[in-house]
Scaffold this motif. Structure first.
Motif, PDB file in Angstrom:
ATOM      1  N   MET A  49       0.799  -1.279   0.036  1.00  0.00           N
ATOM      2  CA  MET A  49       0.140  -0.143  -0.052  1.00  0.00           C
ATOM      3  C   MET A  49       0.856   1.421  -0.048  1.00  0.00           C
ATOM      4  SD  MET A  49      -3.264  -0.400  -0.298  1.00  0.00           S
ATOM      5  CE  MET A  49      -4.450   0.602   1.027  1.00  0.00           C
ATOM      6  N   GLU A  50       1.804   1.122   0.836  1.00  0.00           N
ATOM      7  CA  GLU A  50       2.772   2.491   0.808  1.00  0.00           C
ATOM      8  C   GLU A  50       3.551   2.635  -0.600  1.00  0.00           C
ATOM      9  OE1 GLU A  50       5.533   1.562   4.105  1.00  0.00           O
ATOM     10  OE2 GLU A  50       4.220   1.994   5.467  1.00  0.00           O
ATOM     11  N   LYS A  51       3.909   1.770  -1.240  1.00  0.00           N
ATOM     12  CA  LYS A  51       4.489   1.632  -2.470  1.00  0.00           C
ATOM     13  C   LYS A  51       3.663   2.186  -3.356  1.00  0.00           C
ATOM     14  CE  LYS A  51       8.253  -1.605  -1.966  1.00  0.00           C
ATOM     15  NZ  LYS A  51       8.862  -2.748  -2.458  1.00  0.00           N
ATOM     16  N   GLY A  52       2.212   1.513  -3.562  1.00  0.00           N
ATOM     17  CA  GLY A  52       1.293   2.131  -4.466  1.00  0.00           C
ATOM     18  C   GLY A  52       1.048   3.567  -4.228  1.00  0.00           C
ATOM     19  N   MET A  53       0.817   3.907  -2.862  1.00  0.00           N
ATOM     20  CA  MET A  53       0.460   5.417  -2.557  1.00  0.00           C
ATOM     21  C   MET A  53       1.498   6.281  -2.965  1.00  0.00           C
ATOM     22  SD  MET A  53      -2.396   5.859  -1.241  1.00  0.00           S
ATOM     23  CE  MET A  53      -2.319   7.153  -0.195  1.00  0.00           C
ATOM     24  N   GLU A  54       2.931   5.964  -3.012  1.00  0.00           N
ATOM     25  CA  GLU A  54       3.821   6.608  -3.379  1.00  0.00           C
ATOM     26  C   GLU A  54       3.882   6.905  -4.786  1.00  0.00           C
ATOM     27  OE1 GLU A  54       8.845   6.327  -3.269  1.00  0.00           O
ATOM     28  OE2 GLU A  54       7.769   5.607  -1.545  1.00  0.00           O
ATOM     29  N   LYS A  55       3.752   5.786  -5.356  1.00  0.00           N
ATOM     30  CA  LYS A  55       3.768   5.637  -6.924  1.00  0.00           C
ATOM     31  C   LYS A  55       2.617   6.518  -7.439  1.00  0.00           C
ATOM     32  CE  LYS A  55       3.755   2.472 -10.981  1.00  0.00           C
ATOM     33  NZ  LYS A  55       3.420   1.315 -11.299  1.00  0.00           N
ATOM     34  N   GLY A  56       1.414   6.472  -6.825  1.00  0.00           N
ATOM     35  CA  GLY A  56       0.328   7.258  -7.076  1.00  0.00           C
ATOM     36  C   GLY A  56       0.462   8.832  -6.914  1.00  0.00           C
ATOM     37  N   MET A  57       1.327   9.054  -5.854  1.00  0.00           N
ATOM     38  CA  MET A  57       1.511  10.482  -5.479  1.00  0.00           C
ATOM     39  C   MET A  57       2.431  11.076  -6.682  1.00  0.00           C
ATOM     40  SD  MET A  57       0.018  11.655  -2.899  1.00  0.00           S
ATOM     41  CE  MET A  57       0.879  13.214  -2.280  1.00  0.00           C
ATOM     42  N   LYS A  58       3.524  10.243  -7.051  1.00  0.00           N
ATOM     43  CA  LYS A  58       4.486  10.913  -7.968  1.00  0.00           C
ATOM     44  C   LYS A  58       3.735  11.116  -9.364  1.00  0.00           C
ATOM     45  CE  LYS A  58       8.641   8.851  -5.990  1.00  0.00           C
ATOM     46  NZ  LYS A  58       9.708   7.734  -6.384  1.00  0.00           N
ATOM     47  N   LYS A  59       2.783  10.114  -9.630  1.00  0.00           N
ATOM     48  CA  LYS A  59       2.209  10.325 -10.747  1.00  0.00           C
ATOM     49  C   LYS A  59       1.089  11.505 -10.914  1.00  0.00           C
ATOM     50  CE  LYS A  59       0.131   6.669 -13.991  1.00  0.00           C
ATOM     51  NZ  LYS A  59      -0.568   5.486 -13.975  1.00  0.00           N
ATOM     52  N   GLY A  60       0.644  11.605  -9.609  1.00  0.00           N
ATOM     53  CA  GLY A  60      -0.363  12.922  -9.547  1.00  0.00           C
ATOM     54  C   GLY A  60       0.371  14.072  -9.551  1.00  0.00           C
ATOM     55  N   ILE A  61       1.652  14.284  -9.008  1.00  0.00           N
ATOM     56  CA  ILE A  61       2.425  15.475  -9.148  1.00  0.00           C
ATOM     57  C   ILE A  61       2.964  15.682 -10.617  1.00  0.00           C
ATOM     58  CG2 ILE A  61       4.688  16.433  -8.410  1.00  0.00           C
ATOM     59  CD1 ILE A  61       4.148  14.859  -5.581  1.00  0.00           C
ATOM     60  N   GLU A  62       3.198  14.690 -11.140  1.00  0.00           N
ATOM     61  CA  GLU A  62       3.857  14.819 -12.632  1.00  0.00           C
ATOM     62  C   GLU A  62       2.625  15.353 -13.356  1.00  0.00           C
ATOM     63  OE1 GLU A  62       6.032  15.466 -15.856  1.00  0.00           O
ATOM     64  OE2 GLU A  62       6.582  14.895 -13.850  1.00  0.00           O
ATOM     65  N   LYS A  63       1.308  14.880 -13.077  1.00  0.00           N
ATOM     66  CA  LYS A  63       0.227  15.271 -13.996  1.00  0.00           C
ATOM     67  C   LYS A  63      -0.071  16.763 -13.587  1.00  0.00           C
ATOM     68  CE  LYS A  63      -4.398  13.980 -15.164  1.00  0.00           C
ATOM     69  NZ  LYS A  63      -5.700  13.601 -14.639  1.00  0.00           N
ATOM     70  N   GLY A  64      -0.055  17.193 -12.514  1.00  0.00           N
ATOM     71  CA  GLY A  64      -0.205  18.137 -12.067  1.00  0.00           C
ATOM     72  C   GLY A  64       0.808  19.422 -12.849  1.00  0.00           C
ATOM     73  N   ARG A  65       1.893  18.735 -12.693  1.00  0.00           N
ATOM     74  CA  ARG A  65       2.987  19.719 -13.332  1.00  0.00           C
ATOM     75  C   ARG A  65       2.567  19.964 -14.884  1.00  0.00           C
ATOM     76  NH1 ARG A  65       8.147  16.945 -10.527  1.00  0.00           N
ATOM     77  NH2 ARG A  65       8.135  18.167  -8.769  1.00  0.00           N
TER      78      ARG A  65
END
Length: 85
Positions: free
Chosen positions: A26-42
């Motif tokens: 779950m922690e790895k999935g959340m981290e991956k999701g956060m990175k993806k979300g940040i990149e999409k926001g950028r």
């Protein structure tokens, strides 16, 4: 009784291992999701900034500014500014 206690310990150990693996996953999935979300926001912010540059350049063109001056101020290429005309 001893065999029962060993069996119970094995069961608890297995459950603990499963829960730990689940938590780590779950922690790895959340981290991956956060990175993806940040990149999409950028990417969205970059696109928004580019659109704002084009709007500003268009306003400057309508006000009579020279394409080279607009390119220097806004940061767009002269070709991009010419396409806005």
């Amino acid at each position: 009784m001893k065999a029962y206690e060993l069996s119970l310990k094995d069961k608890r150990d297995a459950e603990s291992i499963r829960l730990t693996a689940e938590r780590i996953g779950m922690e790895k999935g959340m981290e991956k999701g956060m990175k993806k979300g940040i990149e999409k926001g950028r990417q969205e912010e970059r696109a928004k900034a580019e659109a704002e540059k084009r709007i500003s350049a268009l306003k400057m063109l309508k006000s009579g500014f020279d394409s080279k001056v607009i390119a220097d101020i806004i940061g767009l290429s002269i070709e991009e500014i010419e396409k806005l005309k």
